[in-house]
Design a protein around this motif. Structure first.
Motif: not given
Length: 115
Positions: A38-44
């Motif tokens: 869905d083009r969302s991003i998780l920064h880890i």
């Protein structure tokens, strides 16, 4: 291990990148990013120190950069029952968190994205 987790959640993941992975004996340092379909991003950011302590932050934002959810263990919300572990549901809502690793966080994100 990171790549096995990515594989296990491949149905929701569009792309990923590892900016930093270092291992020093029992200590590790991981900085990565996952883009979802869905083009969302998780920064880890996940650090395990030689003394066994750990610091982590998983910051999930939509395609426009607006916070969807964030999990971390920074010690700044002592009112939370399982301090220092907490999550931000919105910028001003802090809640108890039981998700403390990438697999648990991705399970929550999969549930949100598939319901």
């Amino acid at each position: 291990m990171f790549y096995n987790i990515i594989q296990d959640f491949s149905e929701i993941i569009a792309a990923y990148s590892v900016t930093k992975f270092e291992k020093f004996g029992s200590a590790t340092s991981l900085v990565a990013q996952i883009e979802f379909k869905d083009r969302s991003i998780l920064h880890i950011k996940d650090y395990l120190f030689v003394d066994g302590t750990r610091k982590y932050a998983y910051h999930w934002q939509d395609a426009g950069g607006v916070l969807r959810m964030r999990w971390d263990n920074s010690p700044h919300h002592p009112q939370i029952a399982n301090f220092p572990h907490h999550k931000y549901l919105f910028p001003d809502v802090v809640a108890e968190s039981h998700e403390r690793n990438l697999r648990d966080v991705l399970a929550v994100i999969r549930q949100v994205l598939t319901t």
